[in-house]
Scaffold this motif. Sequence first.
Motif, PDB file in Angstrom:
ATOM      1  N   SER A 103    -105.297   5.257 -25.714  1.00 47.47           N
ATOM      2  CA  SER A 103    -104.742   4.174 -25.814  1.00 47.47           C
ATOM      3  C   SER A 103    -104.767   3.496 -27.237  1.00 47.47           C
ATOM      4  CB  SER A 103    -105.652   2.844 -25.086  1.00 47.47           C
ATOM      5  OG  SER A 103    -106.960   3.148 -25.511  1.00 47.47           O
ATOM      6  N   SER A 131    -110.756  -4.090 -25.659  1.00 46.04           N
ATOM      7  CA  SER A 131    -110.959  -4.354 -24.373  1.00 46.04           C
ATOM      8  C   SER A 131    -112.235  -4.451 -24.009  1.00 46.04           C
ATOM      9  CB  SER A 131    -110.210  -3.411 -23.562  1.00 46.04           C
ATOM     10  OG  SER A 131    -110.685  -2.045 -23.497  1.00 46.04           O
ATOM     11  N   TYR A 170    -103.796  -6.168 -22.953  1.00 47.78           N
ATOM     12  CA  TYR A 170    -104.119  -5.912 -24.395  1.00 47.78           C
ATOM     13  C   TYR A 170    -103.266  -4.989 -24.752  1.00 47.78           C
ATOM     14  CZ  TYR A 170    -106.722  -4.093 -28.199  1.00 47.78           C
ATOM     15  OH  TYR A 170    -107.242  -3.493 -29.480  1.00 47.78           O
ATOM     16  N   SER A 172    -114.033  -1.005 -29.563  1.00 50.01           N
ATOM     17  CA  SER A 172    -112.885  -0.982 -28.782  1.00 50.01           C
ATOM     18  C   SER A 172    -112.565  -2.302 -28.174  1.00 50.01           C
ATOM     19  CB  SER A 172    -113.392  -0.450 -27.502  1.00 50.01           C
ATOM     20  OG  SER A 172    -112.617  -0.589 -26.341  1.00 50.01           O
ATOM     21  N   HIS A 206    -101.349   1.758 -28.564  1.00 46.07           N
ATOM     22  CA  HIS A 206    -101.434   0.671 -29.317  1.00 46.07           C
ATOM     23  C   HIS A 206    -100.407   0.462 -30.573  1.00 46.07           C
ATOM     24  CE1 HIS A 206    -104.422  -2.015 -27.473  1.00 46.07           C
ATOM     25  NE2 HIS A 206    -105.100  -1.043 -27.441  1.00 46.07           N
ATOM     26  N   ASP A 258    -103.622   0.836 -15.629  1.00 46.92           N
ATOM     27  CA  ASP A 258    -103.941   0.663 -17.112  1.00 46.92           C
ATOM     28  C   ASP A 258    -103.206   1.836 -17.869  1.00 46.92           C
ATOM     29  OD1 ASP A 258    -105.917  -0.968 -18.211  1.00 46.92           O
ATOM     30  OD2 ASP A 258    -106.596   1.086 -19.254  1.00 46.92           O
ATOM     31  N   SER A 294    -113.027   3.186 -22.077  1.00 47.58           N
ATOM     32  CA  SER A 294    -113.665   2.821 -23.561  1.00 47.58           C
ATOM     33  C   SER A 294    -114.104   1.366 -23.302  1.00 47.58           C
ATOM     34  CB  SER A 294    -112.364   2.917 -24.169  1.00 47.58           C
ATOM     35  OG  SER A 294    -111.606   1.751 -24.381  1.00 47.58           O
ATOM     36  N   ARG A 313    -114.272  -7.805 -23.299  1.00 47.20           N
ATOM     37  CA  ARG A 313    -113.899  -8.583 -21.940  1.00 47.20           C
ATOM     38  C   ARG A 313    -114.811  -8.125 -21.017  1.00 47.20           C
ATOM     39  NH1 ARG A 313    -108.025  -6.957 -22.234  1.00 47.20           N
ATOM     40  NH2 ARG A 313    -108.874  -5.315 -20.968  1.00 47.20           N
TER      41      ARG A 313
END
Length: 325
Positions: free
Chosen positions: A192, A148, A15, A146, A196, A283, A109, A151
């Motif tokens: 991150s 992510s 992502y 966040s 993004h 990552d 995160s 998931r």
Amino acid sequence: MWSAIAPSNIAFIKYMGKSDVASNLPTNSSLSFTTKNLISKVNIIPHKGDIDIWRPLDDENFFTLDLNEFEQAKYLSHFSRIKELFGVRDNFIVESSNNFPSSTGIASSASSFAALTKAGVWAMCEVSGADVPDDGYICEISRLGSGSSCRSFFQPWALWNSAGVKELGFDGFNFLNHQLLIISSEKKLVSSSQAHQLVKTSLLFQGRPERAKLRLERLIGAMKKQDWKETFNLCWAEFMDMHALFVTCNKPFSYISSKSMAVLNFVLGFWSANDDGPVVTMDAGENIHIFWRPNQADVKKEFFSRLPIEDFGVIDNEKISGSVR
Ligand code: PMV
């Protein structure tokens, strides 16, 4: 006091880039493996102060977390969102820590926002007398803090697409042995959230959603067929694709240090000599994740006997017993 733990997850299809910044909606679907022993823990404690306060959770099994002012504000603002959803005005102390180093590309995160959301929702339901919502709803709230983290509510695999998040299983790939090669525990310089935004300025971002979509379809196909080599090839191309966006945006930055590059080259050499090896991904950070199938014990032993292991640390997901270090 209310407590919750949540695992981290590491994306095989990443992502990266948001179609809606306010709701953390992604420009492409992602697929991740839930790293069940790498966890965050959160305590929520009522207090009489005027504002909510964050502090590190003190537990010998967890690293003492050091969030800067910005990170604390982001974390507490998510907590405020949960309070508002349940109409709670009381104030609380929020304690959190991870059993692995944070902000170093280990997806802290994801686990920290998932654990905060779980503990926060449970606490606010009790304080307000509301019914506890189902996990699907808690996961959507978590995504607002966040992306992510949504998931982390599903395992062993989580697919996040425009329909939401769902768990997936792949025979032969559900119990992967996961190690983290800790090249550096230093905090990364570009978060991150910044990444993004920045990736959108890369010319390579044009076509990125299409590439990620195609790669996701191919990866699911390869994993269904239990084709390990193709899984390695696709995961390699995927993290390199994400890192290429970082080095080609209009304020270029890189997480891949010379040390991580040396390990990546070693991995390529190992695969080429053995026609076998670990699946690898990175990552948004310098550290390297490697994965093995349970029946690769001999290859894994060979890999570690050759790897210049004294140069860096290894966190073995399997050896973090009882979900804590
Ligand atoms: O959830 P965020 O906003 O911290 O985004 C993290 C995105 C990556 O970890 C870099 C990739 C991913 O899919 O997890």
